[in-house]
Design a protein around this motif. Structure first.
Motif, PDB file in Angstrom:
ATOM      1  N   ARG A  56    -122.255  34.146  30.276  1.00 32.40           N
ATOM      2  CA  ARG A  56    -122.434  32.706  30.492  1.00 32.40           C
ATOM      3  C   ARG A  56    -122.348  31.931  29.177  1.00 32.40           C
ATOM      4  NH1 ARG A  56    -123.925  29.798  34.507  1.00 32.40           N
ATOM      5  NH2 ARG A  56    -124.568  31.555  35.763  1.00 32.40           N
ATOM      6  N   HIS A  57    -122.974  32.435  28.133  1.00 29.47           N
ATOM      7  CA  HIS A  57    -122.968  31.727  26.840  1.00 29.47           C
ATOM      8  C   HIS A  57    -121.554  31.649  26.254  1.00 29.47           C
ATOM      9  CE1 HIS A  57    -123.338  35.944  25.588  1.00 29.47           C
ATOM     10  NE2 HIS A  57    -122.809  35.571  24.440  1.00 29.47           N
ATOM     11  N   ASP A  58    -120.712  32.643  26.539  1.00 36.02           N
ATOM     12  CA  ASP A  58    -119.317  32.583  26.067  1.00 36.02           C
ATOM     13  C   ASP A  58    -118.562  31.437  26.740  1.00 36.02           C
ATOM     14  OD1 ASP A  58    -119.652  34.832  24.469  1.00 36.02           O
ATOM     15  OD2 ASP A  58    -119.018  36.203  26.057  1.00 36.02           O
ATOM     16  N   ARG A  59    -118.774  31.291  28.029  1.00 39.06           N
ATOM     17  CA  ARG A  59    -118.077  30.234  28.775  1.00 39.06           C
ATOM     18  C   ARG A  59    -118.560  28.841  28.384  1.00 39.06           C
ATOM     19  NH1 ARG A  59    -119.285  33.842  32.415  1.00 39.06           N
ATOM     20  NH2 ARG A  59    -120.811  32.583  33.499  1.00 39.06           N
ATOM     21  N   ALA A  60    -119.790  28.759  27.905  1.00 39.58           N
ATOM     22  CA  ALA A  60    -120.334  27.452  27.518  1.00 39.58           C
ATOM     23  C   ALA A  60    -119.549  26.841  26.362  1.00 39.58           C
ATOM     24  CB  ALA A  60    -121.806  27.595  27.134  1.00 39.58           C
ATOM     25  N   SER A  61    -118.874  27.670  25.591  1.00 38.95           N
ATOM     26  CA  SER A  61    -118.110  27.149  24.453  1.00 38.95           C
ATOM     27  C   SER A  61    -116.707  26.682  24.839  1.00 38.95           C
ATOM     28  CB  SER A  61    -118.002  28.231  23.371  1.00 38.95           C
ATOM     29  OG  SER A  61    -117.197  29.298  23.840  1.00 38.95           O
TER      30      SER A  61
ATOM     31  N   ASN B 206    -119.283  42.188  44.055  1.00 35.30           N
ATOM     32  CA  ASN B 206    -119.756  43.370  43.360  1.00 35.30           C
ATOM     33  C   ASN B 206    -120.893  42.990  42.408  1.00 35.30           C
ATOM     34  OD1 ASN B 206    -119.749  45.202  40.889  1.00 35.30           O
ATOM     35  ND2 ASN B 206    -118.534  46.385  42.356  1.00 35.30           N
ATOM     36  N   PRO B 207    -122.033  43.673  42.490  1.00 37.50           N
ATOM     37  CA  PRO B 207    -123.171  43.312  41.635  1.00 37.50           C
ATOM     38  C   PRO B 207    -122.887  43.489  40.135  1.00 37.50           C
ATOM     39  CG  PRO B 207    -123.717  45.198  43.045  1.00 37.50           C
ATOM     40  CD  PRO B 207    -122.362  44.737  43.433  1.00 37.50           C
ATOM     41  N   ILE B 208    -122.065  44.444  39.769  1.00 36.62           N
ATOM     42  CA  ILE B 208    -121.744  44.634  38.347  1.00 36.62           C
ATOM     43  C   ILE B 208    -120.913  43.461  37.841  1.00 36.62           C
ATOM     44  CG2 ILE B 208    -120.529  46.090  36.673  1.00 36.62           C
ATOM     45  CD1 ILE B 208    -121.277  48.482  38.540  1.00 36.62           C
ATOM     46  N   ALA B 209    -119.952  43.002  38.665  1.00 36.64           N
ATOM     47  CA  ALA B 209    -119.145  41.839  38.290  1.00 36.64           C
ATOM     48  C   ALA B 209    -120.039  40.614  38.134  1.00 36.64           C
ATOM     49  CB  ALA B 209    -118.049  41.585  39.318  1.00 36.64           C
ATOM     50  N   ARG B 210    -121.034  40.477  39.009  1.00 36.70           N
ATOM     51  CA  ARG B 210    -121.973  39.346  38.886  1.00 36.70           C
ATOM     52  C   ARG B 210    -122.826  39.448  37.628  1.00 36.70           C
ATOM     53  NH1 ARG B 210    -124.436  36.326  43.901  1.00 36.70           N
ATOM     54  NH2 ARG B 210    -122.610  36.237  45.232  1.00 36.70           N
ATOM     55  N   ASP B 211    -123.278  40.676  37.328  1.00 41.67           N
ATOM     56  CA  ASP B 211    -124.053  40.871  36.098  1.00 41.67           C
ATOM     57  C   ASP B 211    -123.214  40.512  34.875  1.00 41.67           C
ATOM     58  OD1 ASP B 211    -126.198  41.786  37.574  1.00 41.67           O
ATOM     59  OD2 ASP B 211    -125.870  43.911  37.113  1.00 41.67           O
ATOM     60  N   TYR B 212    -121.959  40.943  34.878  1.00 40.60           N
ATOM     61  CA  TYR B 212    -121.041  40.613  33.780  1.00 40.60           C
ATOM     62  C   TYR B 212    -120.922  39.097  33.646  1.00 40.60           C
ATOM     63  CZ  TYR B 212    -116.522  39.061  32.090  1.00 40.60           C
ATOM     64  OH  TYR B 212    -115.527  38.340  31.471  1.00 40.60           O
ATOM     65  N   TRP B 213    -120.758  38.413  34.787  1.00 43.62           N
ATOM     66  CA  TRP B 213    -120.586  36.965  34.763  1.00 43.62           C
ATOM     67  C   TRP B 213    -121.808  36.292  34.146  1.00 43.62           C
ATOM     68  CZ3 TRP B 213    -116.275  34.442  35.078  1.00 43.62           C
ATOM     69  CH2 TRP B 213    -116.293  33.054  35.269  1.00 43.62           C
ATOM     70  N   GLU B 214    -122.967  36.764  34.527  1.00 43.33           N
ATOM     71  CA  GLU B 214    -124.196  36.191  33.978  1.00 43.33           C
ATOM     72  C   GLU B 214    -124.335  36.520  32.487  1.00 43.33           C
ATOM     73  OE1 GLU B 214    -127.346  33.896  33.577  1.00 43.33           O
ATOM     74  OE2 GLU B 214    -126.133  33.976  35.395  1.00 43.33           O
ATOM     75  N   ALA B 215    -123.973  37.733  32.110  1.00 41.87           N
ATOM     76  CA  ALA B 215    -124.105  38.156  30.712  1.00 41.87           C
ATOM     77  C   ALA B 215    -123.150  37.401  29.782  1.00 41.87           C
ATOM     78  CB  ALA B 215    -123.845  39.664  30.594  1.00 41.87           C
TER      79      ALA B 215
END
Length: 185
Positions: free
Chosen positions: A142-147, A131-140
């Motif tokens: 990214r900085h949260d997961r970096a921590s 789903n493109p919205i799920a992918r957009d969410y994942w990209e948006a």
């Protein structure tokens, strides 16, 4: 002859004492073994109870997470509190991201509870991120997961990042065959 009798009696006494000592040692070892077995069984029961408690705690946390997200999805003013994205998003997009977060968190909790194997987690994630919205969410996010460095969640996130890269590079429309689920993290 009397000397032989005394010698035999001493031998029998020594043998009997030795056998008694051996029997005592065997009894002590058996008692210790029984005690260790009882302790081992008790530890197994405690570990099992701890596992049940951990799964119950995860389920309760997931319920609370969903309740909070539901409130934010239903109330745009509350959703603004969760708007931590680097790029500004519309209220509609924020609601969609919150729902994508709920879907991913549900998947993550199911895996942590032991309801999904790593292979199953991978396959569900592969479907979810079609789903493109799920992918957009994942990209948006990214900085949260970096921590999250060094955590299981970080490793699962990296697995999904790798999968999405493979999906983007695949020369097939058959997304369900792209990527190999890892055998462990």
């Amino acid at each position: 002859m009397g000397t032989k009798s005394v010698g035999l009696r001493r031998l029998h006494s020594a043998t009997a004492a030795g056998l008694g000592m051996v029997a005592g040692v065997i009894a002590a070892v058996a008692a210790q073994r029984n005690a260790l077995d009882a302790i081992s069984k008790r530890l197994e029961r405690l570990e099992e109870q701890a596992g049940h408690q951990q799964r119950a705690n995860l389920a309760m946390q997931q319920r609370q997470h969903w309740e909070l997200l539901s409130k934010a999805i239903d109330d745009p003013e509350l959703a603004e509190v969760l708007d931590l994205y680097e790029v500004p998003v519309t209220a509609e997009k924020r609601r969609q991201y919150l729902f994508a977060n709920a879907l991913y968190t549900n998947l993550l909790c199911y895996h942590r509870m032991g309801n999904l194997t790593l292979d199953e987690f991978f396959k569900h994630a592969r479907a979810m991120f079609q789903n493109p919205i799920a992918r957009d969410y994942w990209e948006a996010t990214r900085h949260d997961r970096a921590s999250l460095k060094g955590t299981e969640e970080a490793k699962l996130g990296q697995m999904i990042d790798d999968l999405l890269l493979q999906l983007d590079e695949a020369d097939t429309e058959e997304w369900w065959v792209v990527g190999e689920p890892p055998t462990d993290l």
